[in-house]
Design a protein around this motif. Structure first.
Motif, PDB file in Angstrom:
ATOM      1  N   PRO A  14      50.610-112.923 -23.953  1.00 44.49           N
ATOM      2  CA  PRO A  14      49.760-111.998 -23.188  1.00 44.49           C
ATOM      3  C   PRO A  14      50.038-110.550 -23.544  1.00 44.49           C
ATOM      4  O   PRO A  14      51.160-110.176 -23.868  1.00 44.49           O
ATOM      5  CB  PRO A  14      50.143-112.305 -21.738  1.00 44.49           C
ATOM      6  CG  PRO A  14      51.547-112.835 -21.827  1.00 44.49           C
ATOM      7  CD  PRO A  14      51.612-113.602 -23.123  1.00 44.49           C
ATOM      8  N   ARG A  15      49.008-109.741 -23.490  1.00 38.83           N
ATOM      9  CA  ARG A  15      49.137-108.316 -23.765  1.00 38.83           C
ATOM     10  C   ARG A  15      49.256-107.551 -22.455  1.00 38.83           C
ATOM     11  O   ARG A  15      48.655-107.903 -21.440  1.00 38.83           O
ATOM     12  CB  ARG A  15      47.928-107.806 -24.545  1.00 38.83           C
ATOM     13  CG  ARG A  15      47.775-108.432 -25.913  1.00 38.83           C
ATOM     14  CD  ARG A  15      46.604-107.817 -26.643  1.00 38.83           C
ATOM     15  NE  ARG A  15      46.783-106.388 -26.805  1.00 38.83           N
ATOM     16  CZ  ARG A  15      45.854-105.584 -27.333  1.00 38.83           C
ATOM     17  NH1 ARG A  15      44.677-106.085 -27.710  1.00 38.83           N
ATOM     18  NH2 ARG A  15      46.101-104.297 -27.461  1.00 38.83           N
ATOM     19  N   LEU A  16      50.068-106.471 -22.481  1.00 37.72           N
ATOM     20  CA  LEU A  16      50.237-105.628 -21.302  1.00 37.72           C
ATOM     21  C   LEU A  16      49.059-104.683 -21.162  1.00 37.72           C
ATOM     22  O   LEU A  16      48.616-104.080 -22.144  1.00 37.72           O
ATOM     23  CB  LEU A  16      51.537-104.832 -21.393  1.00 37.72           C
ATOM     24  CG  LEU A  16      52.847-105.616 -21.362  1.00 37.72           C
ATOM     25  CD1 LEU A  16      54.027-104.671 -21.547  1.00 37.72           C
ATOM     26  CD2 LEU A  16      52.991-106.383 -20.057  1.00 37.72           C
ATOM     27  N   SER A  17      48.577-104.553 -19.957  1.00 37.87           N
ATOM     28  CA  SER A  17      47.530-103.567 -19.711  1.00 37.87           C
ATOM     29  C   SER A  17      48.133-102.171 -19.696  1.00 37.87           C
ATOM     30  O   SER A  17      49.352-101.991 -19.603  1.00 37.87           O
ATOM     31  CB  SER A  17      46.840-103.865 -18.373  1.00 37.87           C
ATOM     32  OG  SER A  17      47.763-103.735 -17.310  1.00 37.87           O
ATOM     33  N   ASP A  18      47.265-101.174 -19.797  1.00 41.52           N
ATOM     34  CA  ASP A  18      47.747 -99.784 -19.793  1.00 41.52           C
ATOM     35  C   ASP A  18      48.441 -99.439 -18.485  1.00 41.52           C
ATOM     36  O   ASP A  18      49.471 -98.736 -18.472  1.00 41.52           O
ATOM     37  CB  ASP A  18      46.576 -98.831 -20.020  1.00 41.52           C
ATOM     38  CG  ASP A  18      46.007 -98.956 -21.432  1.00 41.52           C
ATOM     39  OD1 ASP A  18      46.729 -99.483 -22.308  1.00 41.52           O
ATOM     40  OD2 ASP A  18      44.864 -98.527 -21.638  1.00 41.52           O
ATOM     41  N   SER A  19      47.922 -99.925 -17.373  1.00 42.46           N
ATOM     42  CA  SER A  19      48.542 -99.613 -16.077  1.00 42.46           C
ATOM     43  C   SER A  19      49.917-100.262 -15.948  1.00 42.46           C
ATOM     44  O   SER A  19      50.867 -99.648 -15.444  1.00 42.46           O
ATOM     45  CB  SER A  19      47.629-100.080 -14.947  1.00 42.46           C
ATOM     46  OG  SER A  19      47.388-101.474 -15.045  1.00 42.46           O
ATOM     47  N   THR A  20      50.033-101.511 -16.429  1.00 47.19           N
ATOM     48  CA  THR A  20      51.340-102.179 -16.380  1.00 47.19           C
ATOM     49  C   THR A  20      52.355-101.471 -17.263  1.00 47.19           C
ATOM     50  O   THR A  20      53.522-101.286 -16.891  1.00 47.19           O
ATOM     51  CB  THR A  20      51.200-103.640 -16.816  1.00 47.19           C
ATOM     52  OG1 THR A  20      50.219-104.299 -16.001  1.00 47.19           O
ATOM     53  CG2 THR A  20      52.539-104.375 -16.698  1.00 47.19           C
ATOM     54  N   PHE A  21      51.924-101.057 -18.444  1.00 44.45           N
ATOM     55  CA  PHE A  21      52.817-100.340 -19.346  1.00 44.45           C
ATOM     56  C   PHE A  21      53.260 -99.012 -18.741  1.00 44.45           C
ATOM     57  O   PHE A  21      54.421 -98.608 -18.863  1.00 44.45           O
ATOM     58  CB  PHE A  21      52.107-100.118 -20.675  1.00 44.45           C
ATOM     59  CG  PHE A  21      52.966 -99.468 -21.720  1.00 44.45           C
ATOM     60  CD1 PHE A  21      54.069-100.121 -22.251  1.00 44.45           C
ATOM     61  CD2 PHE A  21      52.678 -98.187 -22.171  1.00 44.45           C
ATOM     62  CE1 PHE A  21      54.865 -99.529 -23.200  1.00 44.45           C
ATOM     63  CE2 PHE A  21      53.472 -97.578 -23.130  1.00 44.45           C
ATOM     64  CZ  PHE A  21      54.571 -98.259 -23.649  1.00 44.45           C
ATOM     65  N   LEU A  24      55.952 -99.664 -16.145  1.00 45.08           N
ATOM     66  CA  LEU A  24      57.238 -99.960 -16.765  1.00 45.08           C
ATOM     67  C   LEU A  24      57.922 -98.681 -17.264  1.00 45.08           C
ATOM     68  O   LEU A  24      59.155 -98.571 -17.236  1.00 45.08           O
ATOM     69  CB  LEU A  24      57.045-100.944 -17.916  1.00 45.08           C
ATOM     70  CG  LEU A  24      56.635-102.360 -17.513  1.00 45.08           C
ATOM     71  CD1 LEU A  24      56.396-103.212 -18.766  1.00 45.08           C
ATOM     72  CD2 LEU A  24      57.688-103.009 -16.634  1.00 45.08           C
TER      73      LEU A  24
END
Length: 303
Positions: A14-21, A24
């Motif tokens: 799975p790829r991280l969304s911009d908001s999740t990144f 973090l």
């Protein structure tokens, strides 16, 4: 032999969304803020509602009694001493720093060397500065008393740090000596943003030095000067090391500011509840100053 071309490699998982990144990235700094600043602050403010002695375990809930006790006894004299120290050091440092900035901006010979020389007090640690001026103000072998007696300006030595009438003066002089270089740098940077063409046009019109200062110099640096004064006021309002090293808040609490009073109540009187109550009231005053700083900053940004 022909090497077959391969297409782009597909990433698995799975790829991280911009908001999740973004979360973090912010998470480590937020965790440090909570652990180092927010939790100790809340714990300290909470302690103000308890009777707690640093020498014994446990504590007893007392409500607002610590705050009432502080307001009845220590708060107003401490506030008066803090305001005298803060106003004195802020105004004196600004006056000296602005005067030096005007002189350096005028293109004096050797201005580069003088600029570096005037920065010297700023780079010295505060404790070292305090011990230096403690020697200067010493009643028995201090430089100041020896110089004044040699110039026949007084007949006997003065206990500068041991008398209520002179201790605050000595503390203000020491802090001013350490603070004026910062004011000088700020105001010199502001002066260099004022166009020289304005001064040339004013000189052609016959404007004198005072008229040029009122009409060109001060309007050009006023916003920076106000912010510098407010920041210096906030920093001096919570200053500790110079006062504690020179006088320890004495004599007779003549130089006891909020920073010194909180330290003395907590680590000399061992009364954490009283120290926390005093610190909470002190923090409210600081929040008002910070609110004023943010208001001025936003007004300057809109302008």
């Amino acid at each position: 032999m022909t090497i077959p071309r391969t297409g782009p490699t597909k990433r698995s998982g799975p790829r991280l969304s911009d908001s999740t990144f973004a979360v973090l990235l912010v998470l480590p700094g937020t965790a440090m803020f909570v652990v180092i600043i927010l939790y100790p602050l809340i714990a300290s403010l909470t302690t103000g509602f308890f009777r707690q002695d640093l020498r014994f375990p446990g504590r007893e809930f007392t409500g607002l009694s610590n705050f009432a006790d502080v307001l009845d006894r220590d708060f107003w004299p401490t506030l008066n001493h803090t305001l005298v120290f803060t106003a004195g050091t802020t105004v004196a440092a600004f006056a000296i720093g602005f005067a030096l900035a005007l002189a350096l901006n005028a293109g004096l010979r050797g201005s580069g060397f003088l600029r570096g020389l005037f920065l010297f007090p700023w780079v010295i640690p505060g404790v070292v500065t305090s011990f230096l001026w403690m020697w200067i103000f010493n009643a028995n072998y201090g430089l100041l008393n020896g110089l004044l007696i040699k110039l026949n300006l007084m007949d006997e030595s003065i206990t500068w740090l041991g008398e209520p009438g002179t201790a605050m003066f000595a503390v203000i002089v020491t802090k001013t000596w350490a603070s004026f270089p910062w004011m000088m740098v700020m105001m010199l940077a502001a002066l260099q943003t004022v166009p020289n063409e304005l001064y040339e046009a004013a000189a052609v019109d016959g404007a004198g030095m005072l008229r040029r200062f009122r009409s060109i110099t001060w309007p050009g640096v006023r916003s920076i000067a106000m912010l510098a004064l407010l920041l210096e006021f906030i920093w001096n309002f919570q200053h500790f090391d110079t006062i504690y090293v020179l006088t320890g808040g004495g004599p007779a609490n003549a130089t006891q500011t909020f920073a010194v009073a909180v330290y003395q109540n907590a680590f000399q009187g061992f009364d954490l509840g009283r120290a926390s109550a005093l610190g909470g009231l002190w923090m409210l005053l600081l929040l008002l100053l910070v609110g004023g700083y943010l208001f001025l900053s936003q007004r300057e940004d809109r302008a």
